[in-house]
Scaffold this motif. Structure first.
Motif, mmCIF file in Angstrom:
data_model
loop_
_atom_site.group_PDB
_atom_site.id
_atom_site.type_symbol
_atom_site.label_atom_id
_atom_site.label_comp_id
_atom_site.label_asym_id
_atom_site.label_seq_id
_atom_site.Cartn_x
_atom_site.Cartn_y
_atom_site.Cartn_z
ATOM 1 N N LYS A 47 0.806 -1.219 0.000
ATOM 2 C CA LYS A 47 0.000 0.000 0.000
ATOM 3 C C LYS A 47 0.842 1.274 0.000
ATOM 4 N N GLY A 48 2.145 1.135 0.034
ATOM 5 C CA GLY A 48 3.012 2.301 -0.013
ATOM 6 C C GLY A 48 3.186 3.004 1.316
ATOM 7 N N PHE A 49 2.810 2.336 2.425
ATOM 8 C CA PHE A 49 2.934 2.973 3.738
ATOM 9 C C PHE A 49 4.402 3.193 4.108
ATOM 10 N N TYR A 50 5.265 2.252 3.735
ATOM 11 C CA TYR A 50 6.694 2.426 3.994
ATOM 12 C C TYR A 50 7.253 3.543 3.118
ATOM 13 N N GLU A 51 6.833 3.535 1.874
ATOM 14 C CA GLU A 51 7.306 4.572 0.948
ATOM 15 C C GLU A 51 6.916 5.959 1.439
ATOM 16 N N GLU A 52 5.716 6.081 1.988
ATOM 17 C CA GLU A 52 5.254 7.367 2.516
ATOM 18 C C GLU A 52 6.134 7.853 3.660
ATOM 19 N N GLU A 53 6.772 6.911 4.344
ATOM 20 C CA GLU A 53 7.654 7.256 5.464
ATOM 21 C C GLU A 53 9.112 7.400 5.025
ATOM 22 N N GLY A 54 9.343 7.364 3.717
ATOM 23 C CA GLY A 54 10.705 7.511 3.210
ATOM 24 C C GLY A 54 11.567 6.297 3.442
ATOM 25 N N ARG A 235 9.717 5.422 12.035
ATOM 26 C CA ARG A 235 8.938 5.447 10.790
ATOM 27 C C ARG A 235 8.520 4.045 10.370
ATOM 28 N N ALA A 239 4.539 2.851 10.057
ATOM 29 C CA ALA A 239 4.004 2.305 8.803
ATOM 30 C C ALA A 239 3.541 0.865 8.979
ATOM 31 N N LYS A 242 0.230 0.735 10.697
ATOM 32 C CA LYS A 242 -0.798 1.152 9.747
ATOM 33 C C LYS A 242 -1.163 -0.040 8.852
#
Length: 329
Positions: A47-54, A235, A239, A242
């Protein structure tokens, strides 16, 4: 698979994306193979939750020949999923593992027994052969038997411990009266093999008052002294939780995401969806922060091993709220 598509799409962005922002790498070592037991992490990735946290997170599956504690000790992962008994035992032996988050609130550990083997109560264990997982998974069982006053050396009035593989064959083939199972996995293998719930007597560790914490997130203590590492873990935990809450609310979708990440192709939709539904019961009630009372219960259980306890003294510094306090507040 979706992740392959995502990787290809990401590569197409080329040098511009790299220059714009270089994500921080994090490697997570799982306790076992790719399955819904770890659904929250795969959801966070998908879902991109890690990506959202950089973060650029790599998830490494485990297996019968992989010990998460050893991977962590050898620098093969930044953070690992492990059961607390194994982590505390490793800490006492000199590997300073620290629990930074506890996504699993409840234990899924059980002994599943055949009624036709003469087992309906814990008193019936005596004289029987019981299948037990090792590689760190035996600690809760040994503590339980100690509390019951049942020797595990095969002597009179005791039990014979069968070192169980990660399957339920000893129960199906009547080599053992009981075997270790998880509510979300091996129990259903027994059912799928043809035995019915009426044929079985299950003893949940939670119901027996000997449950210990499972599937927590652990890092090495010295790493937490590095502010940059601590920030990455804050982070990562945010994530991940989430992802876990999304998996609880959308178990079928989470199971499908797990299947898309199963490179072995060994998992089935039926089993993973059922597993995800059961796992969601274990993560329910947790926001990721370790509950100190649950920790104390685990320590008490591990110390109650009579002449051969899992740990010899109550540990210090084995957990911290430093990460979850920042991640969740």
């Amino acid at each position: 698979m979706k992740n392959i598509t995502k990787i290809a799409a990401g590569a197409a962005l080329g040098l511009w994306g790299t220059l714009a922002h270089a994500a921080d790498d994090v490697t997570l070592q799982l306790k076992w193979v790719t399955q819904a037991q770890f659904g929250g992490y795969y959801v966070a990735l998908d879902k991109g939750f890690y990506e959202e946290e950089g973060l650029n997170v790599t998830i490494k599956p485990g297996g019968p020949d992989i010990a998460p504690t050893q991977v962590l000790a050898g620098g093969g992962a930044d953070v690992t999923v492990e059961w607390m008994p194994a982590a505390l035992a490793a800490r006492e032996k000199g590997l300073p593992m620290v629990n930074i988050a506890q996504p699993f609130k409840s234990s899924g550990m059980m002994l599943t027994c055949r009624k036709d083997a003469g087992v309906t109560t814990t008193d019936d264990f005596k004289g029987k052969t019981l299948g037990v997982w090792f590689f760190g998974n035996e600690f809760p069982f040994l503590s339980w038997m100690s509390k019951l006053g049942i020797p595990t050396d095969g002597s009179d009035g005791g039990v014979t411990v069968l070192k169980q593989g990660f399957n339920v064959d000893p129960l199906l083939q009547k080599q053992a009266a009981c075997v270790s199972t998880m509510t979300y996995n091996e129990y259903w293998q027994v059912i799928d093999a043809g035995l019915s719930p009426d044929d079985l007597q299950v003893f949940k560790y939670e119901d027996q008052g000997v449950a210990t914490l499972e599937d927590g997130l652990y890092v090495l203590e010295d790493k937490l002294a590095d502010p940059a590492f601590e920030d990455k873990m804050v982070r990562f935990v945010r994530a991940s939780m989430k992802g876990w809450k999304y998996a609880e609310e959308n178990p079928d979708e989470a199971a499908d995401i797990v299947l898309e990440n199963d490179a072995s192709g060994a998992q089935t939709e039926k089993h993973q969806r059922r597993m995800m539904g059961e796992v969601a019961k274990l993560t329910a009630g947790s926001n990721g922060a370790l509950v100190e009372a649950d920790y104390e219960r685990t320590v008490e259980s591990l110390l109650s091993g009579g002449s051969d306890p899992v740990i010899s003294k109550a540990p210090t510094g084995a957990w911290t709220h430093a990460i979850t306090d920042k991640a969740l507040n």
